[in-house]
Motif scaffolding. Structure first.
Motif, mmCIF file in Angstrom:
data_model
loop_
_atom_site.group_PDB
_atom_site.id
_atom_site.type_symbol
_atom_site.label_atom_id
_atom_site.label_comp_id
_atom_site.label_asym_id
_atom_site.label_seq_id
_atom_site.Cartn_x
_atom_site.Cartn_y
_atom_site.Cartn_z
ATOM 1 N N GLU A 301 0.829 -1.206 0.000
ATOM 2 C CA GLU A 301 0.000 0.000 0.000
ATOM 3 C C GLU A 301 0.866 1.259 0.000
ATOM 4 O O GLU A 301 1.747 1.427 0.856
ATOM 5 N N VAL A 302 0.628 2.132 -0.957
ATOM 6 C CA VAL A 302 1.322 3.412 -1.037
ATOM 7 C C VAL A 302 0.397 4.498 -0.499
ATOM 8 O O VAL A 302 -0.680 4.733 -1.047
ATOM 9 N N ALA A 303 0.829 5.154 0.575
ATOM 10 C CA ALA A 303 0.009 6.190 1.199
ATOM 11 C C ALA A 303 0.051 7.496 0.424
ATOM 12 O O ALA A 303 -0.886 8.296 0.481
ATOM 13 N N HIS A 322 -0.280 7.884 11.880
ATOM 14 C CA HIS A 322 -1.553 7.367 11.382
ATOM 15 C C HIS A 322 -1.632 7.259 9.862
ATOM 16 O O HIS A 322 -2.712 7.316 9.285
ATOM 17 N N LEU A 323 -0.490 7.087 9.193
ATOM 18 C CA LEU A 323 -0.526 6.835 7.762
ATOM 19 C C LEU A 323 -1.008 5.407 7.501
ATOM 20 O O LEU A 323 -0.803 4.501 8.296
ATOM 21 N N GLN A 324 -1.613 5.235 6.347
ATOM 22 C CA GLN A 324 -2.033 3.910 5.906
ATOM 23 C C GLN A 324 -1.089 3.483 4.783
ATOM 24 O O GLN A 324 -1.181 3.967 3.667
ATOM 25 N N GLY A 325 -0.131 2.601 5.103
ATOM 26 C CA GLY A 325 0.856 2.208 4.109
ATOM 27 C C GLY A 325 2.089 3.082 4.180
ATOM 28 O O GLY A 325 2.471 3.600 5.237
ATOM 29 N N LYS A 326 2.732 3.298 3.036
ATOM 30 C CA LYS A 326 4.047 3.942 2.964
ATOM 31 C C LYS A 326 4.047 5.157 2.039
ATOM 32 O O LYS A 326 3.344 5.200 1.030
#
Length: 331
Positions: A301-303, A322-326
């Motif tokens: 997953e790329v944030a 609180h990021l989702q992914g990178k």
């Protein structure tokens, strides 16, 4: 070439885009790679704020994760050829140039050909978290089919790939997240049970979901407080693996009474201690993960994607949490 340089520790503003000479190969096992994307990790922000690992490591170019195209190879670089698309985790700890740049040198043992089914930005988001999750689950905790695994912060960089790798191994996966949006995301990648930790005590939830037994394996990706709280959520004879220093004030009595095995995972060790065999093992992990990616069984997953010049902004976003992914930088 353009590169993001850190001259001293400090706030994100210490990162500046500068012109540097292109690196030149010094060994026959090295590849020179034109960077197409560089992953941004929490370790980058820690090194920026407190200083790099090596005393004489400044000025430094940060960034352990990279993906790009081979533009030059040494005579002992194995199967790699000019024009190959590769991904890797190498450099960026001080001393050895990292991947916040247009070109980088990588030892061929640490690199593998990029999965064909994903773009460079997605590939650059993968190496550090994939290697970390693999070592924690399989090299440290020895996860096997039928076990129950609790993964903290399942929507994060390490967490979201750890969920998928544990599922590939046949485990039942529990995970903690902070929001309902993240709960939906982790369910979509295979989590069996999701615990909203702001609303529910995760120890009680884990024991409820396991009939009081606890999880066979707990992976702490967060830090000391979560490590300490996780001990009563681990099954007797189970494993608690952490990516961070648990601190000085851990009460070990319950861990001893449960006959737990404690594990530590720092995937940077081969670079910090110059361990060629361990570095080659990282390459092997990337190869196996690449096969899973191309088979559609593993998702990275790329944030967000930012220009290289906005490295400081990427660091601000990571430190906000609180990021989702990178996050990924694009030269």
């Amino acid at each position: 070439m353009k590169a993001v340089v850190m001259n001293e520790p400090g706030a994100p503003e210490v990162l500046s885009l500068q012109d540097l000479p292109e690196p030149e190969r010094i060994t026959e096992t090295q590849l020179k790679v034109r960077i197409e994307a560089a992953g941004v990790n929490p370790i980058d922000t820690k090194l920026r704020s407190r200083g790099v690992f090596l005393p004489a490591g400044l000025p430094a170019v940060l960034g352990c994760d990279g993906a790009g195209v081979v533009v030059e190879t040494g005579a002992e670089a194995g199967e790699f050829r000019t024009g190959d698309a590769v991904w890797f985790c190498s450099g960026g700890l001080g001393g050895v140039q990292g991947n916040y740049a247009e070109f980088v040198l990588v030892d061929s043992s640490a690199a593998r050909k990029k999965p064909a089914s994903i773009d460079f930005a997605t590939a650059a988001a993968g190496p550090l978290v994939l290697i970390t999750a693999w070592e924690a689950l399989f090299d440290r905790a020895r996860v096997t089919a039928g076990q129950t695994v609790l993964i903290h912060a399942g929507a994060g960089g390490v967490g979201h790939v750890a969920i998928q790798l544990a599922k590939q191994a046949g485990a039942r996966v529990l995970t903690t997240v902070s929001t309902t949006q993240k709960a939906e995301f982790v369910k979509s990648i295979g989590a069996d049970e999701v615990i909203l930790y702001p609303e529910v005590d995760f120890v009680e939830a884990v024991n409820d979901l396991t009939g009081g037994r606890g999880a066979d394996v707990v992976l702490d990706t967060v830090g000391p407080a979560v490590f300490r709280r996780s001990i009563p959520a681990v099954a007797h004879y189970g494993d608690l693996v952490t990516l961070l220093d648990p601190g000085q004030d851990v009460e070990w009595k319950e861990a001893c009474n449960r006959n737990m095995r404690i594990g530590f995972t720092l995937m940077l060790t081969p670079m910090l201690r110059d361990l060629p065999e361990a570095r080659a093992h990282h390459g092997e992990i990337l190869e196996r993960c690449g096969e899973l990616v191309d088979a559609g069984r593993l998702r990275i997953e790329v944030a967000g994607r930012l220009p290289l010049a906005e490295a400081a902004e990427a660091h601000r976003q990571i430190e906000a949490g609180h990021l989702q992914g990178k996050l990924v930088l694009l030269p």
